[in-house]
Design a protein around this motif. Structure first.
Motif, short mmCIF file in Angstrom:
data_model
loop_
_atom_site.label_atom_id
_atom_site.label_comp_id
_atom_site.label_asym_id
_atom_site.label_seq_id
_atom_site.Cartn_x
_atom_site.Cartn_y
_atom_site.Cartn_z
N GLN A 14 -3.35 -2.38 14.55
CA GLN A 14 -3.35 -3.32 13.42
C GLN A 14 -4.67 -3.25 12.67
N ILE A 15 -5.74 -3.19 13.43
CA ILE A 15 -7.06 -3.09 12.81
C ILE A 15 -7.16 -1.79 12.01
N GLN A 16 -6.67 -0.72 12.56
CA GLN A 16 -6.70 0.57 11.86
C GLN A 16 -5.88 0.50 10.58
N GLU A 17 -4.71 -0.15 10.63
CA GLU A 17 -3.89 -0.30 9.43
C GLU A 17 -4.62 -1.12 8.37
N LYS A 18 -5.27 -2.21 8.81
CA LYS A 18 -6.03 -3.04 7.86
C LYS A 18 -7.20 -2.24 7.28
N ASP A 19 -7.85 -1.46 8.14
CA ASP A 19 -8.97 -0.64 7.68
C ASP A 19 -8.50 0.39 6.64
N SER A 20 -7.35 0.97 6.89
CA SER A 20 -6.78 1.92 5.93
C SER A 20 -6.49 1.22 4.60
N ARG A 21 -5.95 0.01 4.66
CA ARG A 21 -5.66 -0.75 3.43
C ARG A 21 -6.96 -1.09 2.69
N ILE A 22 -8.00 -1.43 3.47
CA ILE A 22 -9.29 -1.72 2.85
C ILE A 22 -9.81 -0.48 2.14
N SER A 23 -9.66 0.67 2.76
CA SER A 23 -10.10 1.92 2.13
C SER A 23 -9.31 2.18 0.85
N GLU A 24 -8.01 1.92 0.88
CA GLU A 24 -7.18 2.09 -0.32
C GLU A 24 -7.67 1.16 -1.44
N ILE A 25 -7.93 -0.08 -1.08
CA ILE A 25 -8.39 -1.05 -2.07
C ILE A 25 -9.75 -0.64 -2.61
N ALA A 26 -10.63 -0.17 -1.74
CA ALA A 26 -11.95 0.28 -2.18
C ALA A 26 -11.82 1.43 -3.17
N GLU A 27 -10.88 2.33 -2.94
CA GLU A 27 -10.63 3.42 -3.88
C GLU A 27 -10.15 2.89 -5.23
N LYS A 28 -9.27 1.90 -5.17
CA LYS A 28 -8.77 1.30 -6.41
C LYS A 28 -9.89 0.58 -7.15
N GLN A 29 -10.83 -0.02 -6.41
CA GLN A 29 -11.93 -0.72 -7.03
C GLN A 29 -12.86 0.24 -7.79
N LYS A 30 -12.86 1.49 -7.39
CA LYS A 30 -13.71 2.47 -8.07
C LYS A 30 -13.28 2.67 -9.53
N VAL A 31 -12.03 2.32 -9.83
CA VAL A 31 -11.50 2.45 -11.19
C VAL A 31 -12.09 1.37 -12.11
N LEU A 32 -12.40 0.21 -11.54
CA LEU A 32 -12.86 -0.92 -12.35
C LEU A 32 -14.11 -0.60 -13.19
N PRO A 33 -15.13 0.04 -12.63
CA PRO A 33 -16.29 0.35 -13.48
C PRO A 33 -15.94 1.23 -14.68
N ASP A 34 -15.01 2.17 -14.50
CA ASP A 34 -14.59 3.01 -15.63
C ASP A 34 -13.91 2.17 -16.70
N ILE A 35 -13.09 1.23 -16.26
CA ILE A 35 -12.41 0.35 -17.21
C ILE A 35 -13.44 -0.51 -17.93
N ILE A 36 -14.44 -0.98 -17.18
CA ILE A 36 -15.50 -1.81 -17.79
C ILE A 36 -16.28 -1.00 -18.82
N VAL A 37 -16.61 0.24 -18.50
CA VAL A 37 -17.35 1.09 -19.44
C VAL A 37 -16.52 1.30 -20.71
N THR A 38 -15.24 1.57 -20.54
CA THR A 38 -14.36 1.76 -21.69
C THR A 38 -14.30 0.48 -22.52
N LEU A 39 -14.16 -0.65 -21.83
CA LEU A 39 -14.11 -1.94 -22.51
C LEU A 39 -15.40 -2.20 -23.29
N GLU A 40 -16.54 -1.95 -22.67
CA GLU A 40 -17.82 -2.15 -23.35
C GLU A 40 -17.96 -1.24 -24.56
N ARG A 41 -17.52 0.00 -24.42
CA ARG A 41 -17.60 0.94 -25.54
C ARG A 41 -16.71 0.46 -26.69
N GLU A 42 -15.52 -0.01 -26.36
CA GLU A 42 -14.61 -0.50 -27.40
C GLU A 42 -15.14 -1.79 -28.03
N GLU A 43 -15.83 -2.62 -27.24
CA GLU A 43 -16.43 -3.83 -27.80
C GLU A 43 -17.54 -3.47 -28.79
#
Length: 156
Positions: A14-43
């Motif tokens: 169960q811990i390993q499954e949760k850890d895998s999900r955390i890793s997946e979420i961390a990967e998805k979070q890496k997209v947020l700075p790119d979206i922020i940069v795009t948003l700032e550029r468009e602003e």
């Protein structure tokens, strides 16, 4: 989850499954700075479009003021016609009226050009506002999605 006889082993899985999900979420979070940069550029682009639009509108108001002044000048010059005593004075006044009329015409032309420019700038500004709104929506949507997935991980 498949049957695992040992309770500790099941807990580790169960811990390993949760850890895998955390890793997946961390990967998805890496997209947020790119979206922020795009948003700032468009602003920034939107800010520039707003400034351009505002400057053109101010210039138009200034020209409209100058146009009123030129129209008043023509009106006053024409009002002086009955006061003229000589042909030479009359010719000079006609020349002044002609020059003032040309100035008025030039200002009117500039206003028309500016009106067209303002129409274009208004369309650009509106498009930029839509882009910024869309980028904000994407960012919020992605952030909420990641937060929701993270919240689902919390109860171990």
């Amino acid at each position: 989850m498949e049957f695992i006889p040992n309770e500790q082993l099941r807990f580790l899985v169960q811990i390993q499954e949760k850890d895998s999900r955390i890793s997946e979420i961390a990967e998805k979070q890496k997209v947020l700075p790119d979206i922020i940069v795009t948003l700032e550029r468009e602003e920034v682009n939107l800010s520039e479009a707003v400034t351009d639009h505002d400057n053109a509108s101010k210039e138009r108001r200034d020209l409209e003021g100058r146009l009123k002044d030129a129209e008043e000048k023509v009106r006053k010059l024409k009002g002086r016609i009955p006061e003229i005593k000589t042909n030479k004075e009359y010719q000079a006044l006609l020349k002044e009226i002609e020059l003032a009329g040309q100035e008025k015409s030039d200002i009117e032309e500039k206003i028309l050009i500016l009106m067209e420019k303002i129409d274009v700038l208004t369309a650009v500004r509106t498009a930029k506002e839509r882009i910024v709104a869309e980028e904000e929506r994407k960012f919020k949507e992605e952030k909420e999605k990641i937060e929701k997935e993270f919240q689902q991980l919390l109860p171990l």
